[in-house]
Motif scaffolding. Structure first.
Motif, PDB file in Angstrom:
ATOM      1  N   PRO A  47     -57.065 -61.992 -26.116  1.00  0.00           N
ATOM      2  CA  PRO A  47     -58.140 -61.494 -26.975  1.00  0.00           C
ATOM      3  C   PRO A  47     -57.652 -61.127 -28.372  1.00  0.00           C
ATOM      4  O   PRO A  47     -56.556 -60.601 -28.548  1.00  0.00           O
ATOM      5  N   GLY A  48     -58.505 -61.423 -29.348  1.00  0.00           N
ATOM      6  CA  GLY A  48     -58.222 -61.094 -30.730  1.00  0.00           C
ATOM      7  C   GLY A  48     -59.532 -60.876 -31.456  1.00  0.00           C
ATOM      8  O   GLY A  48     -60.435 -60.218 -30.940  1.00  0.00           O
ATOM      9  N   ARG A  49     -59.675 -61.471 -32.621  1.00  0.00           N
ATOM     10  CA  ARG A  49     -60.905 -61.371 -33.402  1.00  0.00           C
ATOM     11  C   ARG A  49     -61.684 -62.678 -33.276  1.00  0.00           C
ATOM     12  O   ARG A  49     -61.108 -63.757 -33.462  1.00  0.00           O
ATOM     13  N   ALA A  50     -62.966 -62.578 -32.998  1.00  0.00           N
ATOM     14  CA  ALA A  50     -63.787 -63.776 -32.804  1.00  0.00           C
ATOM     15  C   ALA A  50     -65.045 -63.702 -33.649  1.00  0.00           C
ATOM     16  O   ALA A  50     -65.570 -62.611 -33.923  1.00  0.00           O
ATOM     17  N   LEU A  51     -65.523 -64.873 -34.054  1.00  0.00           N
ATOM     18  CA  LEU A  51     -66.779 -65.018 -34.779  1.00  0.00           C
ATOM     19  C   LEU A  51     -67.629 -66.028 -34.048  1.00  0.00           C
ATOM     20  O   LEU A  51     -67.187 -67.150 -33.799  1.00  0.00           O
ATOM     21  N   ASP A  52     -68.847 -65.632 -33.676  1.00  0.00           N
ATOM     22  CA  ASP A  52     -69.793 -66.536 -33.019  1.00  0.00           C
ATOM     23  C   ASP A  52     -70.950 -66.783 -33.986  1.00  0.00           C
ATOM     24  O   ASP A  52     -71.735 -65.874 -34.262  1.00  0.00           O
ATOM     25  N   ALA A 109     -74.682 -53.399 -22.602  1.00  0.00           N
ATOM     26  CA  ALA A 109     -73.503 -53.860 -21.871  1.00  0.00           C
ATOM     27  C   ALA A 109     -72.306 -52.946 -22.069  1.00  0.00           C
ATOM     28  O   ALA A 109     -71.259 -53.151 -21.443  1.00  0.00           O
ATOM     29  N   GLY A 110     -72.432 -51.951 -22.942  1.00  0.00           N
ATOM     30  CA  GLY A 110     -71.349 -51.000 -23.156  1.00  0.00           C
ATOM     31  C   GLY A 110     -70.225 -51.515 -24.029  1.00  0.00           C
ATOM     32  O   GLY A 110     -69.098 -51.007 -23.965  1.00  0.00           O
ATOM     33  N   VAL A 111     -70.510 -52.526 -24.876  1.00  0.00           N
ATOM     34  CA  VAL A 111     -69.451 -53.091 -25.718  1.00  0.00           C
ATOM     35  C   VAL A 111     -69.804 -53.004 -27.200  1.00  0.00           C
ATOM     36  O   VAL A 111     -69.225 -53.711 -28.027  1.00  0.00           O
ATOM     37  N   ALA A 112     -70.727 -52.132 -27.551  1.00  0.00           N
ATOM     38  CA  ALA A 112     -71.167 -52.042 -28.948  1.00  0.00           C
ATOM     39  C   ALA A 112     -70.013 -51.730 -29.892  1.00  0.00           C
ATOM     40  O   ALA A 112     -69.993 -52.200 -31.034  1.00  0.00           O
ATOM     41  N   GLU A 113     -69.024 -50.961 -29.427  1.00  0.00           N
ATOM     42  CA  GLU A 113     -67.921 -50.569 -30.314  1.00  0.00           C
ATOM     43  C   GLU A 113     -67.010 -51.747 -30.642  1.00  0.00           C
ATOM     44  O   GLU A 113     -66.218 -51.679 -31.586  1.00  0.00           O
ATOM     45  N   ARG A 114     -67.110 -52.846 -29.891  1.00  0.00           N
ATOM     46  CA  ARG A 114     -66.282 -54.028 -30.168  1.00  0.00           C
ATOM     47  C   ARG A 114     -67.086 -55.159 -30.796  1.00  0.00           C
ATOM     48  O   ARG A 114     -66.602 -56.289 -30.880  1.00  0.00           O
ATOM     49  N   THR A 115     -68.291 -54.853 -31.231  1.00  0.00           N
ATOM     50  CA  THR A 115     -69.133 -55.884 -31.822  1.00  0.00           C
ATOM     51  C   THR A 115     -69.654 -55.465 -33.196  1.00  0.00           C
ATOM     52  O   THR A 115     -69.816 -54.269 -33.468  1.00  0.00           O
ATOM     53  N   SER A 116     -69.887 -56.451 -34.040  1.00  0.00           N
ATOM     54  CA  SER A 116     -70.544 -56.233 -35.329  1.00  0.00           C
ATOM     55  C   SER A 116     -71.427 -57.434 -35.594  1.00  0.00           C
ATOM     56  O   SER A 116     -71.317 -58.476 -34.927  1.00  0.00           O
ATOM     57  N   VAL A 146     -71.216 -60.812 -26.172  1.00  0.00           N
ATOM     58  CA  VAL A 146     -71.012 -59.795 -25.144  1.00  0.00           C
ATOM     59  C   VAL A 146     -69.934 -60.238 -24.163  1.00  0.00           C
ATOM     60  O   VAL A 146     -69.069 -59.437 -23.762  1.00  0.00           O
ATOM     61  N   TRP A 147     -69.952 -61.504 -23.771  1.00  0.00           N
ATOM     62  CA  TRP A 147     -68.934 -61.993 -22.826  1.00  0.00           C
ATOM     63  C   TRP A 147     -67.537 -61.842 -23.419  1.00  0.00           C
ATOM     64  O   TRP A 147     -66.612 -61.362 -22.747  1.00  0.00           O
ATOM     65  N   LEU A 148     -67.376 -62.244 -24.670  1.00  0.00           N
ATOM     66  CA  LEU A 148     -66.072 -62.112 -25.320  1.00  0.00           C
ATOM     67  C   LEU A 148     -65.667 -60.645 -25.447  1.00  0.00           C
ATOM     68  O   LEU A 148     -64.506 -60.276 -25.190  1.00  0.00           O
ATOM     69  N   ALA A 149     -66.602 -59.790 -25.847  1.00  0.00           N
ATOM     70  CA  ALA A 149     -66.294 -58.369 -26.009  1.00  0.00           C
ATOM     71  C   ALA A 149     -65.876 -57.740 -24.683  1.00  0.00           C
ATOM     72  O   ALA A 149     -64.964 -56.892 -24.635  1.00  0.00           O
TER      73      ALA A 149
END
Length: 217
Positions: A49-54, A93-100, A64-67
């Motif tokens: 895992p690293g930084r991803a752009l979808d 999904a509880g992953v808001a802190e890893r998404t923007s 969400v799956w990646l996060a």
């Protein structure tokens, strides 16, 4: 008859614009299933895992799956309504802190200095068939050593009748190769099968898959 054709053409045209997707996402139910796209899973499940752009993230299923797998993910789309749904999905999904979230149109995409270890887009089909140019711009967001994954509908194998406008927007994987800048190696440019279940029926469809890596140097 002329009026009916004009109305049908207008309806098709809106499917390629933000307003059309805002309207589509305005309903109560989910537009997509929320599960990750299988071509993404096959590529990313073994990656660190690293930084991803979808790009073209829609309701955020891939984000969400990646996060959930530990990635820090930016979901980009030209639909404000879609991004709002995606943000709610990430929160639930509880992953808001890893998404923007980034509202941008892929047809005029510019990385503006942002770099990601994985840049991915699924089923993005600009109406003017400009995916080669889009691939070139998306490649500009890939960090050294990173991956670019572009997946689209193939015009050769689909489960529903297609209009001429939709066919012109679709592509084969090899059609996108001229969009790769210097310093990128194509790891795959091929048609891959996918099983689709819709309304209780199972269909075999074909995806166009381009996977490329940017040189680390």
């Amino acid at each position: 008859m002329g009026t009916e054709k004009a109305e049908a053409a207008d309806k098709i045209a809106t499917m390629f614009e933000p307003e059309g997707w805002d309207e589509r996402y305005a309903g109560q139910g989910a537009v997509w299933r929320g599960t990750p796209n299988p071509q993404l899973v096959s590529v990313a499940e073994e990656l660190t895992p690293g930084r991803a752009l979808d790009v073209g993230c829609g309701e955020g299923g891939d984000v969400v799956w990646l996060a959930r797998r530990g990635w820090t993910v930016t979901g980009a789309d030209f639909s404000a309504a879609g991004l709002a749904r995606a943000a709610r999905h990430a929160e639930e999904a509880g992953v808001a802190e890893r998404t923007s979230w980034w509202r941008t149109d892929a047809r005029s995409f510019a990385a503006d200095g942002r770099e990601f270890d994985l840049v991915t887009t699924h089923y993005l089909h600009p109406s003017d068939g400009a995916m080669v140019r889009v691939v070139r711009e998306l490649a500009g967001a890939v960090a050294p050593g990173g991956l670019l994954l572009v997946v689209g509908h193939s015009p050769a194998a689909h489960h529903t009748p297609l209009t001429e406008a939709h066919l012109r927007a679709m592509f084969l994987a090899e059609d996108l190769l001229p969009g790769l800048p210097d310093g990128f190696e194509a790891l795959a440019a091929q048609q891959r099968p996918r099983t689709l279940v819709r309304d209780g029926e199972t269909f075999e469809v074909e995806d166009s898959v381009l996977l490329a890596r940017r040189s680390a140097a």
